[in-house]
Write an enzyme that holds these catalytic residues in place. Sequence first.
Site, PDB file in Angstrom:
ATOM      1  N   HIS A 141      -1.508   0.898   7.632  1.00  0.00           N
ATOM      2  CA  HIS A 141      -2.146   0.924   6.285  1.00  0.00           C
ATOM      3  C   HIS A 141      -1.882   2.408   5.452  1.00  0.00           C
ATOM      4  O   HIS A 141      -2.070   3.396   6.470  1.00  0.00           O
ATOM      5  CB  HIS A 141      -3.324   0.551   6.233  1.00  0.00           C
ATOM      6  CG  HIS A 141      -3.961   0.556   4.724  1.00  0.00           C
ATOM      7  ND1 HIS A 141      -3.544  -0.375   3.789  1.00  0.00           N
ATOM      8  CD2 HIS A 141      -4.896   1.154   4.097  1.00  0.00           C
ATOM      9  CE1 HIS A 141      -4.257  -0.102   2.597  1.00  0.00           C
ATOM     10  NE2 HIS A 141      -5.044   0.940   2.853  1.00  0.00           N
TER      11      HIS A 141
ATOM     12  N   CYS B 133       0.856  -1.291   0.048  1.00  0.00           N
ATOM     13  CA  CYS B 133      -0.095   0.057   0.041  1.00  0.00           C
ATOM     14  C   CYS B 133       0.902   1.324   0.000  1.00  0.00           C
ATOM     15  O   CYS B 133       0.417   2.231  -0.525  1.00  0.00           O
ATOM     16  CB  CYS B 133      -0.775  -0.057   1.161  1.00  0.00           C
ATOM     17  SG  CYS B 133      -0.157  -0.107   2.870  1.00  0.00           S
TER      18      CYS B 133
END
Length: 1287
Positions: free
Chosen positions: A304, A49
């Site tokens: 994330h 990510c």
Amino acid sequence: MFGNLFEEEEEEGLSSTSSKVRLAKGGEEPPPPRGRSNICGIKNQGGTCYLNSLLQTLLFTPEFREELFSLGPEELGCLEDKDKPEAKVRVIPLELQRLFARLLLVDQQSASTADLTDSFGWNSSEGTNQHDVQELNRILFSALEHSLVGTSGRKLIQRLYHGTIVNSIVCKQCGNVSQRQEDFLDLTVCVCAVSSLEEALWNMFVEEELFEGNNLYRCAQCDSLVTAAKSAKLKKLPLFMTMSLLRFSFDFAKFERYKETGRYSFPLTINLRPFCEQIDGEDSDFTYELFSVIIHKGGCYGGHYHVYIRDIDELGQWEPPEEDCKPKTQKKIKEIKESCEPKLQEDDPLSVLTAVIAQESSKSVLLDQLGQKLMNKIGSSWSKKFRKHYGPIGKFLQSNSDVFMLVCNGTRVALKANPPSPVTEPPLPAEEASCDALTAPEPGASEQQEVNQKPQPKPEQGSHWFDLNDSTVTSIRESDIEKQFQGKESAYMLFYRKTQLHRPSEALRNPQYKVPSHLIQMVQDENIKLQQMREEFEATNNTVELHLHLAPWYRLENGALQPICKESNMSTALNFDRRKTVGDLRFTIYQMQELWEGDMALTVAKSLPAGLHLYNTLTDDSVSLYSAGICANTDLFVWNGREVFGATVQTGAEWEPVLLTVVRPFLDEDVEQELENGEERHKSRGGFENGGPGLKREARGFAGGATLGEVKEALGEPTESLLCQEHKEGKGTEHGAGDGGGASGWRVFPPDDMQRTLKQLSLKDGDALLVLEPQSLDSSVFTLNGDVVTVTTPSDCRWLQVDFQPQLKANEDLKEEEIKKVKVPATGNMLLSELKQRAIEELQLQDLPSGAELCLRQVDCTGKLLPPVCEELSVRDAGVRLMTTLTLCPGKGPKASQLFLHFTVGSAPSAGMEMDITVERTCTVKECLKAMLDAVGLDGTGWHLRILDWCEEVGEPLVDEDASLSELKISNGETLVITEGLLPPKGFLKLSVWLYMDPKAIASDFNHTDQSPAGEQMPGAETTDGGHVQSPPFCGENMAELRSVGQVEISDEGTLEDLKTQVLTLPALQDMCVPTSGFLRVWQMEGRRLARILRGLQVTLRKLKLTSGADLCVQFLLKEEDLGPKQVLLNVKMGVPGERCYYPSEELVWDASHDSSPRSLHTCLATHYGLSPDSLLLAKHQPEKHIWEEISSWTQQVSKKKKKKKPESLLGAPFHLKDGDVIGIKNLLIDNNREFVTVEDVQGQQRLREQAEQRRKGGPVAASDGAGQTKCRKPEVPLSISVGEFR
């Protein structure tokens, strides 16, 4: 820098890729097309990510993208030649070009970065290790610079991102200036103790650092140590300014990393003139505008990344967020509906998920958003509330497939009772239009027409911001950026571009702008291939197989449709596209049946044990098969809709036929005489169900809506005949009632039941119905006692069949003729050992090898062998029914005092793969475990036993190792699992108890405890210099002392009231007078601080999430207290007017159950002090930082022109109000001082600065008690990109 610390946080197995639990029939599923935003996302390889966020930022930097596209194959080479030894192919920029072209032009929801990461030299594991995006930014730029050496793009990074800082040191004696230049591609700015980006830049480029005192500067001109001033200025500004925020820091006191989550604002437009060396020029030379914000969600050890991006070239289709699109009337209707809805059962996951999906306008929810919507609904995540009892959310959806179904290629979940359909559902995003084989909605013409007719919303100028979260792209408002100023999800990198950079008009809304022709041709070929794949996939996955049953092949018999020819299959298979209509299907069947005359009705049918039954008829020819609920393998009955061969057919669920076993007497004179004489006639072969004396059984079907009287009439029985149902709990006779053989009981239906239907009587398939004529009761076989008929089985029906299967060698198949069978005469009183011996003799098995032992085992309806029966028992006592089958198997049967158990090692066994063992019933769990370990050749003490539950999953451990198997109610045939690891601790908690000591009462009340062990102070609670207590329960002047009073041991199933009662029995508290448990407050402690009050006297400690070893603190109260779940105990103190201090604090209970907004707290405090809410100014104290956070009533700050915002909750971010928090109050009517900081706060801030300075210089800092207690982390993996040699 940070290695692979930022490991991906997955949502309970609900990612969009892993959610597709079904494999499509048509092979590999093509990627879905782009969504409404028309922006392509990037697939996450497991932990990339951080890479996805940076790549999207570079893609939406038009100048970077276009300069990269300007490099042709003549400079970069061709990928086809990369394996040639002499070829210099610059793989990284070539793969980056291809990726950008796909992101711009390929019609797919998300693109893959696999080829790009392969060009980096990364292996498969690198895709799962997440790294720091700031580190990647520098390494990727370095790799590009090395890859572009010798090309026209060699200065690409320098032209766009290179800037210069000049550091100056000015001698205060002679004025000599010493300067040094420093290049940068991004600026690293401080976050700790700074509130905004401007303040951080001011500290870096405006504030001067003085060299004085013991830290003098040696001037080269003066040749001596002198006082000097050091400063830095921006000398050269790049076109693109990248700001890296230092969110992650290291605590040298605790020796661990931590993330700065405090508020840190940054502007959308910034002027850097004050921070530059040369300040001449136009404002546009110094002004930058924000166009990208990379956001990190999580902590310093995991999280994330996603990115907010401003669409400079307007390549995407921006739409207002969903809440903003709804008209006010719709919102009002929604509020009324919500108020009228029944109260949600928050403890029932089925009810919660059903409500979440039902309230969506599309009647479906994206799988990867279901967890977040559930949390918004009930305020708790699935993992915390339901996972322990119901497993992962994906598994729960699968186990309730009768309620939920997957649609749109498995990416969305909907309700079967209210599925999304093209008629009622609003237009779906493009990525949701591709639908799977069984449950996806059809892409019909009506849907396409609706999409085309819907007016597209016009994007607002200047508001083209999107949230690019891996594969998901959503529109956001510019104001949403402010939400990333603070918290665990906050901004991590900022990208600014000069305002003087203007885009040409031909670049707007033109994704092909400056893209090379060979790349355009590449993506066009890919789009054609994707379209072909989707068409093939749609055709394959929407083709369902239907089974047609034609009326001429059936007749109505026993309440159900029976095929005329029993031997052959009377159905015809038809493959049909379910997107077509019912009329199309009817026309196709007409063409297949050329001889059909008259009307044709298509009715959904189902094969039941009694026969074929009809349900709903398809009447609307314009409805598609999907909308009609037709799926694969559906049975359709083709008829005229009225009758079959002149017989009227009843349809619907209420007329479902039931297959009953009709039992009738079948006796002769020999049986009567035989029973009177007590003789037994033995036969080794043959049965008497239908061919000899006994009970004759016949399967008959009847309509479920038929009454019992109609059933009797259909059987042709006289009115006085009795109908009986098998009575499994009937009274026994001298022969013994029940399953052991000899006799059975039947309940006579009363006359009132003759008017009730079979459905009302709960009769189901396979139930037995005994029909007796009055003269049958004169026989000795049937005895009527009240409403129970006892049937004594004749001797000729007393037999058991014994099978023997020979042992086979490997790769040999067992043939039916190789199975030896014999029928052995038996009674309910016969011992099973005698039965086995007779069977061995008749089967002639005496010649088996010496020492070979055989046992008798029953077989269930699926053919699985049941545990061996105890041969010491009789047939009746062992629960063996006469006229059934037993199997002779190798092995020794258990004794009456023994148990036969299955066991396996490590996990739940597959069918037939478990091992067997026989142990004594009095054997303890520990002894049983040792016997099992010896049987499989394992040793050691790191094992324990768990029992396999009814779901065939490994269940709870057998905690009491000294208990016997019989005490734990372990029954014959159960499966135990040997699990690695020590036995989890038993359900008793050992809790340390501390006493809250009021400073005023310490001297008077507890002098007698000073010499006792209970008088020990809590570590870290002693007073330090300046009267500051290191770990007080509350922060402020109201310092309290904590004293240890002992430990208690209590079951985790005990209630809070039980805990309070047991605490009061401690020796140190026996002299305390407490009227009821409500006068005792119990705190849970975290890190030697009071964290939360335990609530609910009848709540168990397990539900309170108390674990063994936890610290509790008890506090005696002057009045009874019973706090609710959302009642918060606050320490409030009013400021002394005109002074930097406060009156003594007092406790206040704030009820936030109905309203937790700042306005509610203002109102509560105003009521308490008798003042107006608008005259109060509130702030929360943060004792660790010695600062105050002002709490304003945010609802007053919203413009009247805008819609009214929902008041934010003080229980959530950023304040997170909890028990014990200190709230400062200023009465603005009499106090003009709006500052909350006290003298003690100023001193505390000074100490923090000194400690930070000491850490910066590398000096020793007094460590806290928690130092060194860091978690074990896996080794950090450095981030690298491999680049070839091009010099």
